[in-house]
Scaffold this motif. Structure first.
Motif, PDB file in Angstrom:
ATOM      1  N   LEU A  39       0.841  -1.198   0.000  1.00 24.11           N
ATOM      2  CA  LEU A  39       0.000   0.000   0.000  1.00 24.11           C
ATOM      3  C   LEU A  39       0.880   1.254   0.000  1.00 24.11           C
ATOM      4  O   LEU A  39       2.004   1.237   0.522  1.00 24.11           O
ATOM      5  CB  LEU A  39      -0.912   0.002   1.236  1.00 24.11           C
ATOM      6  N   ILE A  40       0.367   2.300  -0.565  1.00 23.12           N
ATOM      7  CA  ILE A  40       1.120   3.554  -0.653  1.00 23.12           C
ATOM      8  C   ILE A  40       1.296   4.172   0.734  1.00 23.12           C
ATOM      9  O   ILE A  40       0.454   3.964   1.625  1.00 23.12           O
ATOM     10  CB  ILE A  40       0.415   4.529  -1.629  1.00 23.12           C
ATOM     11  N   GLU A  41       2.393   4.901   0.902  1.00 26.78           N
ATOM     12  CA  GLU A  41       2.685   5.567   2.175  1.00 26.78           C
ATOM     13  C   GLU A  41       3.069   7.019   1.900  1.00 26.78           C
ATOM     14  O   GLU A  41       3.417   7.374   0.776  1.00 26.78           O
ATOM     15  CB  GLU A  41       3.857   4.855   2.879  1.00 26.78           C
ATOM     16  N   GLU A  42       3.061   7.830   2.982  1.00 24.57           N
ATOM     17  CA  GLU A  42       3.337   9.264   2.846  1.00 24.57           C
ATOM     18  C   GLU A  42       4.687   9.531   2.158  1.00 24.57           C
ATOM     19  O   GLU A  42       4.817  10.424   1.327  1.00 24.57           O
ATOM     20  CB  GLU A  42       3.318   9.916   4.238  1.00 24.57           C
ATOM     21  N   LYS A  43       5.678   8.705   2.471  1.00 25.86           N
ATOM     22  CA  LYS A  43       7.034   8.919   1.920  1.00 25.86           C
ATOM     23  C   LYS A  43       7.084   8.717   0.398  1.00 25.86           C
ATOM     24  O   LYS A  43       8.066   9.070  -0.251  1.00 25.86           O
ATOM     25  CB  LYS A  43       8.025   7.979   2.594  1.00 25.86           C
ATOM     26  N   ASP A  44       6.027   8.141  -0.186  1.00 22.21           N
ATOM     27  CA  ASP A  44       6.006   7.839  -1.629  1.00 22.21           C
ATOM     28  C   ASP A  44       5.574   9.033  -2.481  1.00 22.21           C
ATOM     29  O   ASP A  44       5.556   8.940  -3.717  1.00 22.21           O
ATOM     30  CB  ASP A  44       5.036   6.682  -1.924  1.00 22.21           C
ATOM     31  N   LYS A  45       5.208  10.136  -1.811  1.00 24.57           N
ATOM     32  CA  LYS A  45       4.544  11.233  -2.524  1.00 24.57           C
ATOM     33  C   LYS A  45       5.296  11.689  -3.788  1.00 24.57           C
ATOM     34  O   LYS A  45       4.719  11.710  -4.886  1.00 24.57           O
ATOM     35  CB  LYS A  45       4.335  12.416  -1.583  1.00 24.57           C
ATOM     36  N   GLU A  46       6.553  12.039  -3.638  1.00 25.30           N
ATOM     37  CA  GLU A  46       7.294  12.602  -4.776  1.00 25.30           C
ATOM     38  C   GLU A  46       7.380  11.592  -5.931  1.00 25.30           C
ATOM     39  O   GLU A  46       7.140  11.929  -7.094  1.00 25.30           O
ATOM     40  CB  GLU A  46       8.694  12.998  -4.311  1.00 25.30           C
ATOM     41  N   GLU A  47       7.690  10.347  -5.598  1.00 27.50           N
ATOM     42  CA  GLU A  47       7.850   9.340  -6.661  1.00 27.50           C
ATOM     43  C   GLU A  47       6.520   8.986  -7.311  1.00 27.50           C
ATOM     44  O   GLU A  47       6.446   8.775  -8.522  1.00 27.50           O
ATOM     45  CB  GLU A  47       8.499   8.076  -6.087  1.00 27.50           C
ATOM     46  N   TRP A  48       5.460   8.907  -6.486  1.00 21.42           N
ATOM     47  CA  TRP A  48       4.140   8.601  -7.070  1.00 21.42           C
ATOM     48  C   TRP A  48       3.717   9.734  -8.011  1.00 21.42           C
ATOM     49  O   TRP A  48       3.246   9.484  -9.132  1.00 21.42           O
ATOM     50  CB  TRP A  48       3.076   8.378  -5.976  1.00 21.42           C
ATOM     51  N   ILE A  49       3.900  10.989  -7.566  1.00 22.07           N
ATOM     52  CA  ILE A  49       3.508  12.136  -8.399  1.00 22.07           C
ATOM     53  C   ILE A  49       4.307  12.124  -9.703  1.00 22.07           C
ATOM     54  O   ILE A  49       3.771  12.363 -10.791  1.00 22.07           O
ATOM     55  CB  ILE A  49       3.669  13.476  -7.639  1.00 22.07           C
ATOM     56  N   ASN A  50       5.584  11.782  -9.616  1.00 21.29           N
ATOM     57  CA  ASN A  50       6.412  11.749 -10.819  1.00 21.29           C
ATOM     58  C   ASN A  50       5.931  10.669 -11.800  1.00 21.29           C
ATOM     59  O   ASN A  50       5.861  10.887 -13.003  1.00 21.29           O
ATOM     60  CB  ASN A  50       7.876  11.532 -10.439  1.00 21.29           C
ATOM     61  N   LEU A  51       5.569   9.518 -11.253  1.00 17.90           N
ATOM     62  CA  LEU A  51       5.105   8.420 -12.120  1.00 17.90           C
ATOM     63  C   LEU A  51       3.696   8.707 -12.664  1.00 17.90           C
ATOM     64  O   LEU A  51       3.340   8.287 -13.763  1.00 17.90           O
ATOM     65  CB  LEU A  51       5.108   7.125 -11.306  1.00 17.90           C
ATOM     66  N   PHE A  52       2.904   9.422 -11.900  1.00 19.45           N
ATOM     67  CA  PHE A  52       1.538   9.740 -12.311  1.00 19.45           C
ATOM     68  C   PHE A  52       1.524  10.869 -13.345  1.00 19.45           C
ATOM     69  O   PHE A  52       0.833  10.769 -14.366  1.00 19.45           O
ATOM     70  CB  PHE A  52       0.714  10.135 -11.078  1.00 19.45           C
ATOM     71  N   SER A  53       2.307  11.912 -13.091  1.00 20.71           N
ATOM     72  CA  SER A  53       2.169  13.123 -13.921  1.00 20.71           C
ATOM     73  C   SER A  53       3.482  13.640 -14.475  1.00 20.71           C
ATOM     74  O   SER A  53       3.495  14.691 -15.117  1.00 20.71           O
ATOM     75  CB  SER A  53       1.501  14.226 -13.088  1.00 20.71           C
ATOM     76  N   GLY A  54       4.582  12.922 -14.243  1.00 18.92           N
ATOM     77  CA  GLY A  54       5.882  13.366 -14.745  1.00 18.92           C
ATOM     78  C   GLY A  54       6.050  13.097 -16.237  1.00 18.92           C
ATOM     79  O   GLY A  54       5.133  12.593 -16.901  1.00 18.92           O
ATOM     80  N   PRO A  55       7.242  13.409 -16.776  1.00 22.45           N
ATOM     81  CA  PRO A  55       7.487  13.362 -18.229  1.00 22.45           C
ATOM     82  C   PRO A  55       7.207  12.001 -18.884  1.00 22.45           C
ATOM     83  O   PRO A  55       6.756  11.961 -20.017  1.00 22.45           O
ATOM     84  CB  PRO A  55       8.975  13.712 -18.347  1.00 22.45           C
ATOM     85  N   ASP A  56       7.491  10.886 -18.202  1.00 27.87           N
ATOM     86  CA  ASP A  56       7.233   9.563 -18.802  1.00 27.87           C
ATOM     87  C   ASP A  56       6.097   8.848 -18.085  1.00 27.87           C
ATOM     88  O   ASP A  56       6.043   7.613 -18.065  1.00 27.87           O
ATOM     89  CB  ASP A  56       8.505   8.685 -18.725  1.00 27.87           C
ATOM     90  N   GLY A  57       5.196   9.635 -17.501  1.00 27.14           N
ATOM     91  CA  GLY A  57       4.210   9.048 -16.597  1.00 27.14           C
ATOM     92  C   GLY A  57       2.867   8.702 -17.233  1.00 27.14           C
ATOM     93  O   GLY A  57       2.682   8.749 -18.453  1.00 27.14           O
ATOM     94  N   TYR A  58       1.970   8.359 -16.352  1.00 34.70           N
ATOM     95  CA  TYR A  58       0.650   7.850 -16.724  1.00 34.70           C
ATOM     96  C   TYR A  58      -0.184   8.883 -17.500  1.00 34.70           C
ATOM     97  O   TYR A  58      -0.816   8.561 -18.509  1.00 34.70           O
ATOM     98  CB  TYR A  58      -0.056   7.441 -15.431  1.00 34.70           C
ATOM     99  N   LEU A  59      -0.188  10.127 -17.038  1.00 40.46           N
ATOM    100  CA  LEU A  59      -1.012  11.138 -17.720  1.00 40.46           C
ATOM    101  C   LEU A  59      -0.499  11.400 -19.133  1.00 40.46           C
ATOM    102  O   LEU A  59      -1.285  11.634 -20.054  1.00 40.46           O
ATOM    103  CB  LEU A  59      -1.048  12.448 -16.912  1.00 40.46           C
ATOM    104  N   VAL A  60       0.815  11.323 -19.299  1.00 37.05           N
ATOM    105  CA  VAL A  60       1.393  11.498 -20.643  1.00 37.05           C
ATOM    106  C   VAL A  60       0.924  10.362 -21.548  1.00 37.05           C
ATOM    107  O   VAL A  60       0.589  10.587 -22.721  1.00 37.05           O
ATOM    108  CB  VAL A  60       2.935  11.548 -20.565  1.00 37.05           C
ATOM    109  N   PHE A  61       0.862   9.143 -21.002  1.00 34.28           N
ATOM    110  CA  PHE A  61       0.367   7.998 -21.779  1.00 34.28           C
ATOM    111  C   PHE A  61      -1.033   8.304 -22.322  1.00 34.28           C
ATOM    112  O   PHE A  61      -1.380   7.939 -23.446  1.00 34.28           O
ATOM    113  CB  PHE A  61       0.353   6.741 -20.901  1.00 34.28           C
TER     114      PHE A  61
END
Ligand SMILES: CC(C)(COP(=O)(O)OP(=O)(O)OC[C@H]1O[C@@H](n2cnc3c(N)ncnc32)[C@H](O)[C@@H]1OP(=O)(O)O)[C@@H](O)C(=O)NCCC(=O)NCCS
Length: 152
Positions: A6-28
């Protein structure tokens, strides 16, 4: 090797990067979202009173997040128990075809059991054949089309 948890508070930066970063989900999806929506979604994962949660896949050798499954639970008029809707599934480009997508979905099934959800479901685009190669192995086609209110 990878671990799903399960996701935890410490994951925030990496999750945001994977969700909305340059090679992330929103770009897909050729999409963008305002920062306050992304922040609110992440904060909801951590709020026990919100029916929104996420699982992350961790690369055991680097400790980095390489995939996620975001999901919501909700009432269903056809059952006493809730349903689980898998809202987003993503594995980073270089980590695909190693069984991580399958592991994330299997984790979601375990979550559905833990949360006593009677139904687990998701949708995909007709043209997303790659995802469907996985889905036909771990799920079954529900046979419904999705409609939505027209955009203004
Ligand atoms: C869809 C996605 C999550 C799959 O993740 P993944 O980690 O690559 O998937 P897996 O490796 O667990 O599973 C792939 C399965 O499909 C099969 N598969 C996938 N691509 C294939 C191909 N080109 N040819 C043959 N089989 C293929 C594999 O054999 C594997 O089956 P197995 O578990 O029996 O070995 C990933 O491709 C992704 O993030 N795509 C971009 C975002 C996306 O489409 N998200 C889903 C939105 S609905």
């Amino acid at each position: 090797m990878s671990t799903i948890r399960l996701i935890e508070e410490k994951d925030k930066e990496e999750w945001i990067n994977l969700f909305s970063g340059p090679d992330g989900y929103l770009v897909f999806y050729k999409s963008t979202l305002p920062n306050n929506v992304i922040e609110t979604t992440f904060n909801r994962f951590l709020d026990k009173d919100e029916p929104v949660n996420a699982a992350v896949a961790i690369d055991d050798s680097t400790g980095k997040i390489i995939g996620f499954a975001n999901y919501v639970t909700h009432r269903n008029t056809w059952a006493i128990g809730d349903s689980l809707y898998l809202n987003d599934l993503f594995v980073s480009g270089e980590s695909r075809l190693k069984g991580i997508g399958r592991k994330l979905i299997e984790f979601i099934y375990t979550e559905a059991d833990r949360l006593k959800c009677e139904k687990t479901y998701w949708q995909t685009q007709f043209e997303n054949h790659r995802a469907q190669l996985l889905y036909t192995k771990v799920g079954e086609k529900a046979g419904f089309l999705t409609y939505k209110r027209p955009s203004e």
